[in-house]
Design a protein around this motif. Sequence first.
Motif, PDB file in Angstrom:
ATOM      1  N   THR A   1      73.282  17.108   4.217  1.00  0.00           N
ATOM      2  CA  THR A   1      72.660  17.411   3.570  1.00  0.00           C
ATOM      3  C   THR A   1      71.947  18.980   3.927  1.00  0.00           C
ATOM      4  O   THR A   1      71.750  19.972   2.964  1.00  0.00           O
ATOM      5  CB  THR A   1      70.938  16.672   3.477  1.00  0.00           C
ATOM      6  OG1 THR A   1      71.351  14.954   2.667  1.00  0.00           O
ATOM      7  CG2 THR A   1      69.795  17.131   3.399  1.00  0.00           C
TER       8      THR A   1
ATOM      9  N   SER B   1      73.832   9.416  -8.083  1.00  0.00           N
ATOM     10  CA  SER B   1      74.524  10.259  -6.928  1.00  0.00           C
ATOM     11  C   SER B   1      73.325   9.064  -5.552  1.00  0.00           C
ATOM     12  O   SER B   1      72.215   8.688  -6.388  1.00  0.00           O
ATOM     13  CB  SER B   1      74.485  11.512  -6.752  1.00  0.00           C
ATOM     14  OG  SER B   1      74.995  11.892  -5.806  1.00  0.00           O
TER      15      SER B   1
ATOM     16  N   ALA C   1      70.054  12.658  -1.953  1.00  0.00           N
ATOM     17  CA  ALA C   1      70.876  14.446  -1.583  1.00  0.00           C
ATOM     18  C   ALA C   1      70.712  15.178  -2.391  1.00  0.00           C
ATOM     19  O   ALA C   1      70.509  16.048  -2.496  1.00  0.00           O
ATOM     20  CB  ALA C   1      71.499  14.290  -0.233  1.00  0.00           C
ATOM     21  N   THR C   2      72.053  15.035  -3.234  1.00  0.00           N
ATOM     22  CA  THR C   2      72.471  15.667  -4.086  1.00  0.00           C
ATOM     23  C   THR C   2      71.870  16.451  -4.350  1.00  0.00           C
ATOM     24  O   THR C   2      71.714  17.722  -4.930  1.00  0.00           O
ATOM     25  CB  THR C   2      73.169  14.656  -5.144  1.00  0.00           C
ATOM     26  OG1 THR C   2      73.829  14.024  -4.574  1.00  0.00           O
ATOM     27  CG2 THR C   2      74.292  15.259  -6.098  1.00  0.00           C
TER      28      THR C   2
ATOM     29  N   VAL D   1      80.190  15.479  -8.403  1.00  0.00           N
ATOM     30  CA  VAL D   1      79.429  13.956  -7.157  1.00  0.00           C
ATOM     31  C   VAL D   1      81.042  13.444  -7.546  1.00  0.00           C
ATOM     32  O   VAL D   1      81.453  13.045  -8.688  1.00  0.00           O
ATOM     33  CB  VAL D   1      78.509  12.797  -7.021  1.00  0.00           C
ATOM     34  CG1 VAL D   1      79.029  11.929  -5.797  1.00  0.00           C
ATOM     35  CG2 VAL D   1      77.337  13.218  -6.927  1.00  0.00           C
TER      36      VAL D   1
ATOM     37  N   ASP E   1      79.702  17.870  -4.418  1.00  0.00           N
ATOM     38  CA  ASP E   1      79.987  16.964  -2.949  1.00  0.00           C
ATOM     39  C   ASP E   1      81.054  15.744  -3.071  1.00  0.00           C
ATOM     40  O   ASP E   1      80.893  15.163  -3.880  1.00  0.00           O
ATOM     41  CB  ASP E   1      78.194  15.951  -3.955  1.00  0.00           C
ATOM     42  CG  ASP E   1      77.540  14.997  -3.189  1.00  0.00           C
ATOM     43  OD1 ASP E   1      78.497  14.283  -1.913  1.00  0.00           O
ATOM     44  OD2 ASP E   1      76.667  14.465  -3.452  1.00  0.00           O
TER      45      ASP E   1
ATOM     46  N   HIS F   1      81.495  11.388  -0.974  1.00  0.00           N
ATOM     47  CA  HIS F   1      82.622  10.222  -0.737  1.00  0.00           C
ATOM     48  C   HIS F   1      84.712  10.324  -0.503  1.00  0.00           C
ATOM     49  O   HIS F   1      84.892   9.223  -1.024  1.00  0.00           O
ATOM     50  CB  HIS F   1      82.157   9.327  -2.202  1.00  0.00           C
ATOM     51  CG  HIS F   1      80.719   8.522  -2.079  1.00  0.00           C
ATOM     52  ND1 HIS F   1      80.881   8.178  -3.328  1.00  0.00           N
ATOM     53  CD2 HIS F   1      80.387   8.285  -0.970  1.00  0.00           C
ATOM     54  CE1 HIS F   1      79.412   7.650  -2.912  1.00  0.00           C
ATOM     55  NE2 HIS F   1      78.772   8.417  -1.201  1.00  0.00           N
TER      56      HIS F   1
HETATM   57  C1  LIG Z   1      75.260   9.902   2.356  1.00  0.00           C
HETATM   58  C2  LIG Z   1      75.900  11.149   1.027  1.00  0.00           C
HETATM   59  C3  LIG Z   1      75.095  12.591   0.738  1.00  0.00           C
HETATM   60  C4  LIG Z   1      74.517  12.613   1.701  1.00  0.00           C
HETATM   61  O1  LIG Z   1      75.238  12.665   3.209  1.00  0.00           O
HETATM   62  P1  LIG Z   1      73.962  13.276   5.028  1.00  0.00           P
HETATM   63  O2  LIG Z   1      74.846  13.197   5.514  1.00  0.00           O
HETATM   64  O3  LIG Z   1      73.227  11.629   5.204  1.00  0.00           O
HETATM   65  O4  LIG Z   1      73.188  13.511   4.350  1.00  0.00           O
HETATM   66  C5  LIG Z   1      74.730  13.026  -0.318  1.00  0.00           C
HETATM   67  N1  LIG Z   1      75.983  12.540  -1.225  1.00  0.00           N
HETATM   68  C6  LIG Z   1      76.661  11.572  -1.531  1.00  0.00           C
HETATM   69  C7  LIG Z   1      76.926  11.086  -2.545  1.00  0.00           C
HETATM   70  C8  LIG Z   1      76.530  10.628  -0.246  1.00  0.00           C
HETATM   71  O5  LIG Z   1      76.640   9.496  -0.601  1.00  0.00           O
END
Ligand SMILES: *Cc1c(COP(=O)(O)O)cnc(C)c1O
Length: 374
Positions: free
Chosen positions: A56, A80, A83-84, A126, A151, A154
């Motif tokens: 994030t 997603s 956070a995205t 993502v 992103d 994963h």
């Molecule tokens: C886990 C995750 C995030 C956020 O990651 P953080 O390190 O917790 O901020 C963002 N995008 C995806 C697709 C996630 O699975």
Amino acid sequence: MKVDFYRHNLTNIDFKNCLKVLKSLFLTTGPVNLKLENNLRLYFNGMNSATVSSWTAGGHLTLYTLGIKKNDEVITTPLSFVATSNVIEYNNATPIFIDVDKYTGNIDIEKIRSALNSKTKAVLPVHLYGQMVDIQKLRNITPKNILIIEDAAHAFESNFNGIKPGQISNAAIFSFYATKSLTSGEGGAIISSNEKLIEKLRKVRNHGITKSTFERYRKKYEHYDMEFLGFKYNLTDIQASLLLNQLRQAEKLWKRRKLLWEYYDYKITNIKNIDKPRILSNSKHSYYLYTVWVPPRKRDKVLLGLQQKNIGVGVNFRPIHLMRYFKKKYNYKEGDFPNAELIGKRTITLPFYPKLTKVEIDYVCTNLNKLVNY
Ligand SMILES: *Cc1c(COP(=O)(O)O)cnc(C)c1O
């Protein structure tokens, strides 16, 4: 039997590495982060990296540093973790959702064209569950002046047609959150072939000041200046120490996950009324999240039923546009992105990590079959 949703892979080597930091003078961003950034560079074929306190934080910083601002539009996927989209919101820009492909769950690249306009500044795809979006195809259909920021939370071990995250885009961001395939509890990193961008991110993650504490400490005292407004998003050496050995083991752990993934597939194929996201042949999947699709009306019953059998479960993801904040702010409604919504109603994430055993997978699948079909 109890099958946890996730178990990390930290070993005595990691505990020792961490203890070394705890017994040293330097707890915050210092020599261990430098070492981690160098090792990430080797893993990612010479691309540069900047470690940060989370995905994030990295997403916020990258969009900010690349100049995303008020009234800009950033194209992204509704399927997603929030956070995205939140990192787009932090920069006062507008997330523009494009529906996903109904077989893979990844953003439907063909549909992006129709959303491009003069306000479009970036695309933030993502790599869902660990299968990469076709970044080459995305680059080809997106005008050169539009940024692509991946992103890759994963997709640490993934590639598509041999292209790794960050390789032909402006940047890719990873997460080292508690349940990710490499973890430091919390943490993240930005990878880019643009050395200048990474240099700047290393300052912006620390208030935009010219010399970090470590740099000031190493050499004779030099005053620092603040060039631009930055944030406090650096990773500590305590956290970084936990990632060194995991990075060395990344391919070994990936191979173990591949073997377990194939075993799951073999068991799931024999269960009626269950579907799975499709994996394309030119994709190196990271095998991060193992998800199945059950009939929507049965999903919550199956979730609770598995939990009652001591099986950890998750839902990745209920679509972002129907989360109250986004729904209210942008007037989204049910039916706006039908493919993402259908996956959101059908999906269940099963326990999946290298320490899982075949006996545990048998137990999960037996119970899954009972709950879906009887
Ligand atoms: C886990 C995750 C995030 C956020 O990651 P953080 O390190 O917790 O901020 C963002 N995008 C995806 C697709 C996630 O699975």
